[in-house]
Enzyme design. Structure first.
Site, PDB file in Angstrom:
ATOM      1  N   CYS A   1      30.156   5.670 -51.459  1.00 13.83           N
ATOM      2  CA  CYS A   1      30.513   4.299 -51.840  1.00 13.83           C
ATOM      3  C   CYS A   1      30.077   3.962 -53.260  1.00 13.83           C
ATOM      4  CB  CYS A   1      29.883   3.308 -50.861  1.00 13.83           C
ATOM      5  SG  CYS A   1      30.500   3.461 -49.180  1.00 13.83           S
TER       6      CYS A   1
ATOM      7  N   GLU B   1      27.854  -2.435 -44.618  1.00 13.57           N
ATOM      8  CA  GLU B   1      27.818  -1.679 -45.864  1.00 13.57           C
ATOM      9  C   GLU B   1      29.195  -1.050 -46.025  1.00 13.57           C
ATOM     10  OE1 GLU B   1      25.398  -1.936 -47.855  1.00 13.57           O
ATOM     11  OE2 GLU B   1      23.984  -2.897 -46.498  1.00 13.57           O
TER      12      GLU B   1
END
Length: 481
Positions: A287, A249
């Site tokens: 993110c 990720e």
């Protein structure tokens, strides 16, 4: 003087020969001293996890579910204490830290639910072909092996939970490495797991320094790596272990598209507020924070001043204050990097509409327009409270602008048109499309991950459990189907 926090070695507390200090990004005050495992202790943890892997896989579902339920309940009981700890070591405003604790509670609750229904198996008749008469296939999932979970600093509790909870739910041993800047929240998970009946060796939480990670990454007894962090580090890990299963990720530069049908005053006020909030929450250190706004020309001139006003309304300051929206970045070095990227963009012709000032580890919420396409802040993940705004002409140009990025984590599209929503879902090269909101929405039970250089694999409890396991088929013969 702060006390030294022990780490968790095969389910028990331990201390090593060395320790390191954790300090507040806001004022530099000491938050805690954390013991560092020796090489021998790290080896002990890996050996214990490897040895227990078969027994842990066979642990009854109710035992694993009860342990996960327990952690969730204890997080609720200690919620304010843990939120204060997150805020202290990370610099996250306390209101966002409280939200993070709530999300971690949900992760453990979802994991307990999944543990109870996981691996019931799927039956498939094989007599659909003449050669399969009297045969039935039962497909179940089994662990790929011990997981090495590597967590980042920006959600120091919840992203540790996203590594640990699915592993326990699936009966997979895990060794968790919390981020060096924020290890204390991850160690709290160890405190709560130690109160359960999980077998020794099924979990360890080791604050191993980054420079000692290559040996762990390379260890053949750890065939699954779950990493959340930077693109550079993530792909370096994957490239170094091409035969391992890696879930990565990684970064993003999240785009929020505002289309022409989202045009009423109420619509634009809402879009501006959501954009301002989620370009700056967590100090922009998410993110899926909003980094790029792509606005249709028909609404751009009305939207832009609303965004600037909403950004300027963000309350900056002490993360321990209930009214603070934006605290410091994780370190002064991080703030200096953001400062340099903004300076580079302005020197190349970008217009600075608000912000652009650094004070130690804090960086003022910032809005830029007319940013050159090749500026670093256009191409990379800023991971700070900085927003760029761009004008486009129509849906097709807007979607092309979203896709004009090496990243593809999530995108938000402000529209009321259901047909546009489905076109966005088809066209946008991202892991998730959020309609009517910013890209920063994540539900912890849904699949979460990116396309392109935003990573591989998916988190979200059930989906991480799938990533940690593989299908094994049992064929039964001679049955009267």
């Amino acid at each position: 003087m702060t006390s030294t926090h022990a780490f968790w070695l095969a389910g028990r507390q331990a201390t090593g020969e060395d320790s390191f200090a954790v300090t507040s990004p806001w004022d530099g005050r000491p938050v805690g001293e954390v013991a560092v495992p020796t090489d021998a202790q790290t080896e002990e943890a890996v050996a214990a996890a490897y040895a227990v892997r078969e027994d842990f896989a066979a642990t009854p579902a109710h035992v694993r579910a009860a342990a996960l339920d327990h952690v969730g309940k204890r997080l609720v009981e200690r919620a304010e204490e843990i939120a204060r700890l997150i805020s202290a070591e990370n610099g996250k405003p306390i209101k966002w830290a409280r939200g993070e604790v709530g999300r971690a509670v949900s992760v453990f609750r979802f994991a307990a639910e999944e543990a109870r229904r996981f691996n019931g198996g799927e039956a498939q008749r094989l007599d659909t072909d003449a050669g399969g008469q009297g045969r039935l296939a039962l497909t179940r999932r089994f662990p790929k092996g011990v997981v090495l979970g590597i967590a980042p600093f920006n959600f120091p509790l919840n992203l540790c939970a996203h590594k640990v909870a699915p592993a326990i739910a699936a009966g997979v041993p895990i060794i968790l490495k919390p981020a060096p800047a924020t290890p204390l929240s991850g160690l709290v998970i160890g405190e709560l797991l130690a109160e359960t009946d999980l077998p020794a060796g099924s979990w360890s939480i080791l604050p191993v320094p980054n420079d000692r990670m290559p040996a762990l990454v390379q260890d053949e007894r750890l065939p699954v790596i779950s990493f959340t962090g930077s693109e550079k580090v993530g792909y370096a890990i994957m490239d170094s272990v091409p035969r391992k299963h890696c879930t990565l990720e990684l970064g993003g530069n999240g785009a929020a598209v505002v289309l022409g049908d989202y045009a009423s005053d109420a619509d634009l006020d809402r879009a501006a507020t959501r954009i301002a909030t989620f370009s700056n929450y967590q100090g922009g250190q998410s993110c899926i924070s909003v980094q790029r706004v792509i606005a249709d020309a028909s609404v751009y001139d009305r939207l832009l001043p609303r965004i600037v006003a909403a950004v300027e309304a963000q309350v900056t300051g002490d993360p321990g204050d209930d009214t603070t929206d934006v605290g410091p970045l994780v370190s002064e070095d991080a703030a200096r990097r953001v400062e340099a990227w903004v300076r580079e963009a302005v020197e190349a012709g970008a217009q600075l509409l608000t912000g652009g000032k650094r004070d130690g580890a804090s960086y003022a919420p910032t809005v830029l327009t007319d940013v050159p396409a090749d500026a670093t802040i256009s191409c990379e993940e800023v991971f700070g409270p900085v927003l760029t705004v761009r004008k486009v002409d129509g849906e097709a140009e807007a979607f092309a602008a979203v896709n004009d990025s090496k990243y593809g984590l999530q995108a938000g599209v402000f529209t009321h048109d259901l047909q546009v929503a489905f076109r966005a879902h088809r066209a946008l090269e991202v892991g998730g499309v959020v309609i009517g909101d910013v890209p920063s929405y994540r539900a912890d039970q849904m699949p979460y991950g990116g396309a392109k250089q935003s990573g591989v694999g998916r988190e979200g409890v059930k989906f991480a459990m799938d990533d940690y396991t593989y299908e094994r088929v049992l064929v039964l013969t001679g049955l009267a189907l």
